[in-house]
Design an enzyme around this catalytic site. Sequence first.
Site, PDB file in Angstrom:
ATOM      1  N   LYS A   1      -7.948  -0.992   5.969  1.00 48.17           N
ATOM      2  CA  LYS A   1      -8.242  -1.530   4.626  1.00 48.17           C
ATOM      3  C   LYS A   1      -7.354  -2.733   4.336  1.00 48.17           C
ATOM      4  O   LYS A   1      -7.781  -3.708   3.720  1.00 48.17           O
ATOM      5  CB  LYS A   1      -8.047  -0.434   3.581  1.00 48.17           C
ATOM      6  CG  LYS A   1      -9.169   0.597   3.637  1.00 48.17           C
ATOM      7  CD  LYS A   1      -9.056   1.643   2.575  1.00 48.17           C
ATOM      8  CE  LYS A   1      -8.086   2.729   2.903  1.00 48.17           C
ATOM      9  NZ  LYS A   1      -8.644   4.002   3.319  1.00 48.17           N
TER      10      LYS A   1
ATOM     11  N   ASP B   1     -14.442   3.574   7.833  1.00 48.95           N
ATOM     12  CA  ASP B   1     -13.325   4.412   7.382  1.00 48.95           C
ATOM     13  C   ASP B   1     -13.752   5.271   6.199  1.00 48.95           C
ATOM     14  O   ASP B   1     -13.421   6.451   6.119  1.00 48.95           O
ATOM     15  CB  ASP B   1     -12.124   3.544   6.985  1.00 48.95           C
ATOM     16  CG  ASP B   1     -11.110   4.348   6.192  1.00 48.95           C
ATOM     17  OD1 ASP B   1     -10.571   5.313   6.759  1.00 48.95           O
ATOM     18  OD2 ASP B   1     -10.891   4.048   5.004  1.00 48.95           O
TER      19      ASP B   1
ATOM     20  N   SER C   1      -6.722   4.375   9.162  1.00 49.25           N
ATOM     21  CA  SER C   1      -7.473   4.314   7.905  1.00 49.25           C
ATOM     22  C   SER C   1      -6.790   3.349   6.922  1.00 49.25           C
ATOM     23  O   SER C   1      -7.430   2.439   6.373  1.00 49.25           O
ATOM     24  CB  SER C   1      -7.543   5.738   7.328  1.00 49.25           C
ATOM     25  OG  SER C   1      -7.944   5.731   5.999  1.00 49.25           O
TER      26      SER C   1
ATOM     27  N   HIS D   1       0.850  -1.190   0.000  1.00 47.03           N
ATOM     28  CA  HIS D   1       0.000   0.000   0.000  1.00 47.03           C
ATOM     29  C   HIS D   1       0.881   1.233   0.000  1.00 47.03           C
ATOM     30  O   HIS D   1       1.876   1.292   0.698  1.00 47.03           O
ATOM     31  CB  HIS D   1      -0.900   0.008   1.242  1.00 47.03           C
ATOM     32  CG  HIS D   1      -1.933   1.079   1.204  1.00 47.03           C
ATOM     33  ND1 HIS D   1      -3.173   0.890   0.634  1.00 47.03           N
ATOM     34  CD2 HIS D   1      -1.907   2.364   1.635  1.00 47.03           C
ATOM     35  CE1 HIS D   1      -3.870   2.015   0.723  1.00 47.03           C
ATOM     36  NE2 HIS D   1      -3.121   2.930   1.321  1.00 47.03           N
TER      37      HIS D   1
ATOM     38  N   ARG E   1     -13.249  13.695   7.035  1.00 46.54           N
ATOM     39  CA  ARG E   1     -11.918  14.275   7.312  1.00 46.54           C
ATOM     40  C   ARG E   1     -11.480  15.175   6.170  1.00 46.54           C
ATOM     41  O   ARG E   1     -10.888  16.233   6.367  1.00 46.54           O
ATOM     42  CB  ARG E   1     -10.887  13.145   7.494  1.00 46.54           C
ATOM     43  CG  ARG E   1     -11.018  12.420   8.813  1.00 46.54           C
ATOM     44  CD  ARG E   1     -10.204  11.147   8.820  1.00 46.54           C
ATOM     45  NE  ARG E   1      -8.805  11.375   8.519  1.00 46.54           N
ATOM     46  CZ  ARG E   1      -7.999  10.492   7.922  1.00 46.54           C
ATOM     47  NH1 ARG E   1      -8.459   9.301   7.562  1.00 46.54           N
ATOM     48  NH2 ARG E   1      -6.748  10.778   7.691  1.00 46.54           N
TER      49      ARG E   1
HETATM   50  N1  URA Z   1      -4.888   6.954   2.468  1.00 52.57           N
HETATM   51  C1  URA Z   1      -5.892   6.379   3.197  1.00 52.57           C
HETATM   52  O1  URA Z   1      -6.406   5.334   2.834  1.00 52.57           O
HETATM   53  N2  URA Z   1      -6.293   6.995   4.326  1.00 52.57           N
HETATM   54  C2  URA Z   1      -5.752   8.136   4.766  1.00 52.57           C
HETATM   55  O2  URA Z   1      -6.160   8.621   5.801  1.00 52.57           O
HETATM   56  C3  URA Z   1      -4.726   8.733   3.998  1.00 52.57           C
HETATM   57  C4  URA Z   1      -4.295   8.099   2.848  1.00 52.57           C
END
Ligand code: URA
Length: 433
Positions: free
Chosen positions: A187, A161, A183, A82, A168
């Site tokens: 995932k 999220d 966050s 990621h 946010r």
């Molecule tokens: N990428 C994400 O998935 N979440 C964040 O808060 C920032 C970048």
Amino acid sequence: MRMIDLIDKKKDGKVLTKQEIEFIIDGYTKGSIPDYQMSAFLMVVYFKGMNREEISNLTLAYVNSGDKVDLSAIEGIKVDKHSSGGVGDKISLIVIPLVAATGIPVAKMSGRGLGHTGGTIDKLESIEGFKTELDSDTFISNINKYKMAIVGQTANLTPGDKKTYALRDVTGSVDSTPLIASSIMSKKIASGADAIVLDVKVGSGAFMKSLDKARDLAETMVEIGKSLNRKTIAVITNMDQPLGHEVGNANEVREAIKVLKGKGAEDETTVALTIASYMTILGGAFKDFDSAYRSLNNIIKSGKAIEKLKEFIKIQGGNCDIVDNPEKLPNAKYNIEIMAKEKGYISAIKADSIGVAAMLLGAGRKTKEDKIDFAAGITIVKKYGEKVKKDDVICVLHTNMENCTEAKIMAESAFKINKDKPEDIKYIYDVIK
Ligand code: URA
């Protein structure tokens, strides 16, 4: 439990319990906690922070807000990667076939781009026929058979999220370490991989503008991963200029093909090989970094990596002819050259400005509903540290729009030219294990 009491508790700098965090995320996801209370809570977290246990609990609360992908039917250690978000970041396109070529299963779940950062799913969809919505049986059988598959994030994966992130985004609470770490990690945990390599970007095109902040984010995410039994490594990489030469969608696929043919830009090749090395180490293919890096380089040189890319495109329904004939990928009608206004050395290329300029040309979305023009984007002709003469082409804008004055101004202003040669930059700052 009342939300107002939990906002006050955090305001007083106290530590929230697992149950309290679950109450907040569950309530917000289901709608019993309104946006105004959640906004206040996020702002308190922004200023007061959270300890590691609270961040792990927040991550789990997001994971438990929706579906979890079960990858237990896949043999071996499933690896995922990621990126915290960058400009010209096509590393996933490169590392999926590269790592799969070593026999390590790559189960990749990716998102779309929003704002100045691009998304892997959008880039892949610039390939005719490429499908990113696989049912779970196809996803699992492709990984078992070919060691690789990619899917877009399903609607019900970490909905807590998703809803919080949207809030946010409009309430100034994105760039908070506990909120970003939970966050991203939620995932990754919900998508089921056993091992995760995180590419934490730092610089003008990243959420984290300083190395200290990036390191804190990287350490936090590695600890969350470990506390939830996922092998996790974070690599802190440079995002002070766009990665490689291409920013957009189809042009980024063209550049990923180049890297897999062994003809990629130095920064991009180094970052891709580094991320892929740690993925293969976590997957158990290699014992140490040097042998992983060397072997992956040899896989590229032998032509095995590019063959694996063809296979990847084919099994996802795409036209793999584009690998041998990249000119068949979408091309823009207009290619506008931007010239250097003076002679000197390129001393900065503001990645965020290039990202926004590419978005204005049609390569990205201003809102979630916008459609992407796969042919649009920017080619960075002169990279950081290169010498230029007045009127040398420094970048080329690709677009189907007749009027792109705003993008032109933005791209032009991203380049800084200095008479002195700037210091060399590092592509990789640190690795947190
Ligand atoms: N990428 C994400 O998935 N979440 C964040 O808060 C920032 C970048």
